[in-house]
Structure formats: C-alpha cells, structure tokens
Design a protein around this motif. Structure first.
Motif, PDB file in Angstrom:
ATOM      1  N   GLU A   1      13.692  18.322 -11.182  1.00 26.59           N
ATOM      2  CA  GLU A   1      14.250  17.794  -9.944  1.00 26.59           C
ATOM      3  C   GLU A   1      14.945  18.900  -9.157  1.00 26.59           C
ATOM      4  OE1 GLU A   1      16.521  14.212 -10.272  1.00 26.59           O
ATOM      5  OE2 GLU A   1      15.071  13.259 -11.609  1.00 26.59           O
TER       6      GLU A   1
ATOM      7  N   LYS B   1      15.109  18.957  -5.257  1.00 27.58           N
ATOM      8  CA  LYS B   1      14.551  17.675  -4.824  1.00 27.58           C
ATOM      9  C   LYS B   1      15.613  16.605  -4.592  1.00 27.58           C
ATOM     10  CE  LYS B   1      10.307  18.494  -7.510  1.00 27.58           C
ATOM     11  NZ  LYS B   1       9.451  17.979  -8.611  1.00 27.58           N
TER      12      LYS B   1
ATOM     13  N   GLU C   1      15.414  14.752  -1.023  1.00 23.29           N
ATOM     14  CA  GLU C   1      14.247  13.865  -0.943  1.00 23.29           C
ATOM     15  C   GLU C   1      14.440  12.630  -1.820  1.00 23.29           C
ATOM     16  OE1 GLU C   1       9.454  13.961  -2.023  1.00 23.29           O
ATOM     17  OE2 GLU C   1      10.683  15.772  -2.216  1.00 23.29           O
TER      18      GLU C   1
ATOM     19  N   ASP D   1      16.826  21.327 -13.718  1.00 25.72           N
ATOM     20  CA  ASP D   1      17.542  21.180 -12.455  1.00 25.72           C
ATOM     21  C   ASP D   1      18.595  22.279 -12.333  1.00 25.72           C
ATOM     22  OD1 ASP D   1      18.357  20.142 -10.020  1.00 25.72           O
ATOM     23  OD2 ASP D   1      18.598  18.108 -10.750  1.00 25.72           O
TER      24      ASP D   1
END
Length: 333
Positions: free
Chosen positions: A123, A126, A129, A217
């Motif tokens: 992720e 991201k 989003e 992440d």
C-alpha cells in the motif's frame, strides 16, 4: 475442517490444539506452532509475496516470524472440503514482557532490507487513493440509510458522516501537500508494516509475527496506528509514554519530517469511524454491531477532545513544527 487430521494427512505431523487462545487455528508439537490459515479466494501473487516477506524476515534474524510450510508433495497451498489453506510454522516464542519503540524500529529496519518487489501486498504511496475509494463507498452506502429511521445506529452514522467526511478530506489534502512539499529521505523507503498495528498484536499469546497481518508500506503507518491505538485506550494521558516511544524508535531509525507529516495525515484520517460505520453494512452478528454502535457513540462524543489531541500532537511528541516547516491545520487551533 479438522486441523489435526489436516496436519497428519498433508504434512505427516501429529500435533495437539494449542492450549492458549490464538487469532488463527493453532496446533503445537515439539516446540513448534502450526497455524492453519484459510486463504480461499486469496490471489496467488499475494500469497507468494507474503511467503517471500516471511522468508526475508527470518533470514534477517526475526525468530518470531511464522513461515509458510510445504506439504509432503512440496506444495504450500492445500485443499480440504472445497476450501484452500496454507500452514505457517514458527517456534513457540517466549512472551514479550514489554513493548518498546525500539522493537518496532528494529522490525522496520529488517523489513526495509527486502529486495523483492512487492505489488499485491503493498500500500506504499496508495493512501490517498485508498481513502478516496473508502469514502466514496461509505457515502454510497449511507445514502440508503436515510430510510432506516428506527435504527439508532444507522441514524448515528448518517448524522456524524458530514463531520468525518470533512476530516477525511483534510487527511487526503494533507497527504497530497506532504508529497508536494517534502522530499523523501533514505529512511522513507518502504518496509514491512502491519495492516493495523497496536501493542496487543505483539503482546498477546503466542507472540508470533504472522505475515497475514503484514503489508508493505511506509513505516509511518505503524507509528501512527500505535499512537491511535494508545490514544483510544487512554494510554497517552501521560505525555512521557509518547515521548519515550518516539525516543526509543529514533535510537534505531530516524523519523524524518516527511515521516512526521505522514504520521499526522494518518491520524487525521478517521479510520476508527470508518471501521464502526462499515460494520453496519457487514454480515456480522448483532453483538458485534452493538459493540461498534457503542464505540461510535464514544468517538462522536469525544470528537472535540481528539481535535485537541491533533492540535497539540507535535508538541506532545517533543517537536517544533516550525523548525521542521510542518504546516498546521488552522481549524484545529
């Protein structure tokens, strides 16, 4: 599905059900733990990436990591009763007596050395989003709740949504501004993190690092979720606990201005609200929904106190936002 028979049939392992409560179906034999995970519907690429991540962490010296176990035919994925399973194996580790920021920093340091490219289990970059999509899905679901006049949980979700939608939009914008204003440093590369980190994940029995709790992440994710968890448990009442955690972490890994801003953006995003509201639409039990209704009442009632916490966040962490050129959110002042 009989886990004991599954282990015998596919792995020639005789084991007994673990004597402690565990988040997965867990058996033990000769000092080893066998965790049976239902992965029906999971993508093969996702499972392969978790396998690579767990192997990496073990090679880096994390002996608490559970790794994927091959069956007697050399396969990781097994089928029983038209469902798919994997088995993870780990040593039975000693309990962790105390969690420290230093422990988490060492975990991130090991994960940062991962050379394998992670896609399905990542992720990184991201957040914006994902938050936008989550907000849109919830907004569509809530549009149907206006008919549920007799359900107090539904009405609480509807009434509180505009406030939390505004905060979510602030979190998204703060993330965008961070990506524009700040340049990531060496310590801002991706690492192995947790989907939703808290001390309890490491402190409960068995104290095993389970790859199905992981996501690739930015390390800010785990730090922010530790702060969020401790805040709602009331553990950050004493400022020293926060400062000690940050100080211990930075003894191993520096926290850059970019990281601080991502931590703040993540704390702005009201995941605690989303989890409660989304549970209304999930196929959970009445008991679980009632628990989430009570949690949401608490969050709504405490919203002003949480705003005050966010307004004083950098000061609580022992930082000078001005020196780091970190912008303030004016409506929280």
């Amino acid at each position: 599905m009989d886990g004991k028979q599954l282990l015998i049939k596919h792995f020639n392992i005789e084991a007994e059900r673990a004597s402690f409560p565990a988040e997965t179906i867990c058996y033990e034999s000769n000092g080893l733990l066998y965790h049976i995970i239902d992965v029906t519907g999971k993508e093969q690429q996702y499972l392969y990436e978790l396998h690579q991540m767990s192997q990496h962490m073990l090679r880096q010296g994390d002996r608490r990591t559970a790794i994927f176990l091959r069956d007697r035919n050399g396969r990781f994925l097994i089928t029983e009763e038209q469902r798919e399973f994997v088995v993870l194996v780990s040593e039975k580790p000693a309990s962790i007596r105390a969690f420290t920021g230093r422990r988490l920093a060492h975990f991130h340091l090991r994960g940062q050395l991962l050379s394998f490219q992670v896609h399905s289990a990542s992720e990184l970059g991201k957040w914006r989003e994902g938050w936008e999509q989550r907000l849109e899905r919830l907004e569509k679901s809530i549009s149907q709740l206006v008919k549920e006049q007799d359900d107090p949980f539904a009405q609480l979700i509807v009434q509180s949504f505009p406030y939390y939608m505004g905060i979510t939009e602030n979190a998204i914008q703060y993330t965008v501004d961070t990506e524009i204003d700040e340049s990531p440093q060496q310590w801002d590369s991706g690492t192995i993190c947790h989907t939703a980190f808290s001390e309890q994940i490491w402190m409960r029995e068995p104290a095993v690092h389970q790859p199905f709790n992981w996501v690739f992440d930015h390390p800010a994710r785990d730090i922010a979720e530790w702060v969020r968890s401790e805040y709602w448990q009331g553990s950050l009442f004493y400022r020293t606990r926060f400062v000690d955690f940050i100080g211990q972490y930075q003894q191993v890994r520096p926290i850059t201005a970019f990281t601080w801003r991502l931590i703040y953006a993540r704390l702005l995003f009201p995941v605690h609200y989303f989890e409660c509201a989304e549970s209304y639409f999930a196929k959970g039990s009445w008991h679980v929904k009632k628990e989430n209704e009570e949690r949401l009442k608490r969050y709504v009632a405490s919203s002003h106190e949480y705003e005050q916490f966010l307004a004083s966040f950098y000061n609580r962490a022992g930082l000078s936002a001005n020196q780091l050129n970190i912008p303030a959110i004016t409506w929280l002042q």
